[in-house]
Design a protein around this motif. Structure first.
Motif, mmCIF file in Angstrom:
data_model
loop_
_atom_site.group_PDB
_atom_site.id
_atom_site.type_symbol
_atom_site.label_atom_id
_atom_site.label_comp_id
_atom_site.label_asym_id
_atom_site.label_seq_id
_atom_site.Cartn_x
_atom_site.Cartn_y
_atom_site.Cartn_z
ATOM 1 N N LEU A 192 0.864 -1.128 0.014
ATOM 2 C CA LEU A 192 0.138 0.088 -0.012
ATOM 3 C C LEU A 192 0.871 1.283 0.007
ATOM 4 O O LEU A 192 1.945 1.260 0.519
ATOM 5 N N ILE A 193 0.379 2.126 -0.528
ATOM 6 C CA ILE A 193 1.228 3.497 -0.659
ATOM 7 C C ILE A 193 0.001 4.729 -0.180
ATOM 8 O O ILE A 193 -1.248 4.623 -0.599
ATOM 9 N N ASP A 194 0.262 5.349 1.156
ATOM 10 C CA ASP A 194 -0.657 5.957 1.608
ATOM 11 C C ASP A 194 -1.848 5.356 1.985
ATOM 12 O O ASP A 194 -2.994 5.753 1.678
ATOM 13 N N GLY A 195 -1.885 4.277 2.439
ATOM 14 C CA GLY A 195 -3.119 3.194 2.660
ATOM 15 C C GLY A 195 -3.892 2.782 1.579
ATOM 16 O O GLY A 195 -4.756 2.127 1.746
ATOM 17 N N GLU A 196 -3.249 2.898 0.345
ATOM 18 C CA GLU A 196 -4.121 2.534 -1.016
ATOM 19 C C GLU A 196 -3.260 1.708 -1.775
ATOM 20 O O GLU A 196 -2.002 1.975 -1.858
ATOM 21 N N LEU A 197 -3.765 0.739 -2.796
ATOM 22 C CA LEU A 197 -3.182 0.257 -3.798
ATOM 23 C C LEU A 197 -3.066 1.225 -4.866
ATOM 24 O O LEU A 197 -4.067 1.859 -5.533
ATOM 25 N N LYS A 198 -1.696 1.730 -5.151
ATOM 26 C CA LYS A 198 -1.406 2.784 -6.232
ATOM 27 C C LYS A 198 -0.659 2.136 -7.507
ATOM 28 O O LYS A 198 0.360 1.295 -6.873
#
Ligand code: FAD
Length: 450
Positions: free
Chosen positions: A295-301
């Motif tokens: 995760l990047i900043d809590g999201e899948l980016k």
């Protein structure tokens, strides 16, 4: 996207003379629109969605998803290549490497020679899976990645050729871009709000009854003098169409069968192209199924990930559809589109759809998805038994042999198009269609209406 077997009516919509040039221009516009249409012409400008050009792309290496550099300044810092691998690539790119061998090189040979083993194994081999679902030990560098191949030819090295190309571009700048076209902010991928099918549907709607769907071309006969008679199987029975030009944009194996009665040599040459099977598997997981370290900043980016064949997974790669484009999944869920199969894994043809989902899910749990996550929701599985033409060693020679045989056989006005001619990326198919439209227009103004 398909523009199968476009035939151009020989009946001009208005008297030809004296406004031949005006007619030629109108015809060119019509041909361009018949072949493919840009998102502006098709009325889809506001539906176009573009991925964030800065979103990372990943390669699986030693069990970890490592980002690939997205701009030259990232190169010194990215982890995927060792320091030695970067040095080897740098020296090779400026020309300190073995000279070209004097035979048509495979992608593997070219890249190992020019940029070293690490660039091949960690970047280019998975890239070949992403573009061709192909085997780089068989793909031809010249045919499959001609632009890069030409850099070494023209400038003595990859960097030398790039500098030369930049100088030439400065000397002959491209015509300015049509301001009505959408402008991506960098190298990215695109789709439409409700998926890619919006494009052919919009083109079809705009062209109205000029588009004939489910018309199966079953024969091409040369007429006395100029032109052809095409026979189609349709829902209303057999329909024959007389035409001065034919652009065959059907797959090469289909073109080969149709051309057999006209030219054995053309048919044999076109029968040599190989299309391996590929399956697309769309599955969705809850957001919390993604491993924390991904995760990047809590999201899948990101765009997605590619998997070198050496890394013990069967899936070729996975696109993070819901991260790239809006409204692909409800809040709290991610939609992943994975490809499996290709030249190095043709056994997928004998598998059930549920087995393909299991294979992809098993692979993703090795690096992206928590092993204990719940089963994914399956949104779609689609198998293409003959998916993508492989630009193997000899591809350009076979293509030239087919074209040459048609020329020598007197089949003027019969053109070959589609992805095995232009290149497999959709963008190249679109550019190729515009190029073909110009060739057809020139042909018609030179021969057909002179
Ligand atoms: C699984 C998969 C994923 C891909 N992903 C990407 C991607 O992410 N980005 C990208 O740029 N490219 C991608 N591509 C490649 C790209 O989509 C294709 O190269 C491109 O769409 C090919 O267009 P085409 O018109 O040449 O051929 P096709 O789309 O194959 O069209 C040929 C058409 O001819 C028709 N036809 C065949 N025989 C006859 C006949 N006798 N009479 C009438 N019609 C006939 C067929 O029905 C078909 O509709 C992907 C391809 C596949 C298979």
């Amino acid at each position: 996207m398909s523009a199968a077997a476009i035939s151009i009516s020989t009946k001009p919509p208005c008297p030809i003379s004296p406004g031949l040039e005006g007619f030629r221009r109108r015809l060119l516009r019509q041909l361009v629109r018949c072949s493919v249409t840009s998102e502006v012409d098709s009325g889809l400008k506001d539906d176009l969605v573009l991925g964030d050009p800065n979103a990372p792309r990943f390669v699986l290496w030693n069990g970890k998803l490592l980002p690939v550099p997205s701009k030259p300044t990232d190169i010194p810092f990215f982890e995927l290549l060792s320091f030695g691998g970067k040095l080897r690539a740098g020296f090779g790119a400026i020309g300190i490497r073995p000279p070209p061998p004097g035979h048509e090189e495979t992608v593997e040979e070219f890249v190992r020679r020019n940029l070293g083993d690490e660039v091949f194994e960690r970047l280019i081999e998975p890239f070949c899976s992403g573009v061709y679902a192909g085997d780089p030990s068989k793909l031809s560098m010249k045919a499959a990645f001609g632009r890069v191949w030409r850099l070494e030819q023209s400038g003595g090295s990859i960097i030398g050729g790039t500098l030369k190309a930049l100088q030439e571009r400065n000397k002959n700048p491209k015509p300015s871009r049509d301001p009505s076209l959408p402008k991506p902010k960098g190298q990215t991928v695109g789709s439409f709000m409700k998926g890619l099918s919006m494009l052919p549907n919009a083109i079809s709607l705009r062209l109205g009854n000029k588009v004939k769907l489910s018309w199966n071309l079953i024969s091409i006969k040369k007429r006395d003098g100029l032109g052809y008679t095409l026979m189609y199987e349709t829902q209303e029975g057999l329909v024959s169409v007389d035409t001065k030009t034919v652009v065959l944009t059907i797959p090469s194996y289909a073109a080969s069968s149709l051309l057999h009665p006209l030219s054995n040599v053309a048919a044999d040459s076109l029968s040599k192209f190989y299309y391996p099977p590929v399956a697309a598997v769309s599955i969705s997981y809850p957001q919390e199924a993604i491993r924390r370290e991904c995760l990047i900043d809590g999201e899948l980016k990101g765009f997605g990930q590619l998997h070198p064949r050496s890394q013990g997974v069967e899936t070729l790669g996975t696109i993070y559809s819901s991260s790239l484009f809006p409204n692909r999944a409800p809040p709290g869920r991610v939609l992943l589109l994975s490809y499996i199969g290709g030249s190095t894994n043709t056994v997928i043809l004998s598998k059930k759809e549920s087995d393909l989902v299991e294979d992809v899910d098993r692979d993703l749990r090795k690096m992206l998805i928590n092993p204990a996550a719940k089963e994914p929701l399956v949104l779609g599985v689609r198998v293409w038994p003959r998916a993508i033409p492989q630009f193997l060693i000899g591809h350009l020679d076979h293509l030239e042999a087919a074209r040459g045989a048609l020329r020598k056989g007197g089949f003027e006005g019969l053109f070959l198009g589609g992805n095995y001619v232009t290149g497999v990326a959709l963008g190249r198919c679109v550019e190729g269609a515009y190029e073909t439209a110009e060739v057809v227009s020139n042909f018609l103004s030179k021969y057909a209406y002179s």
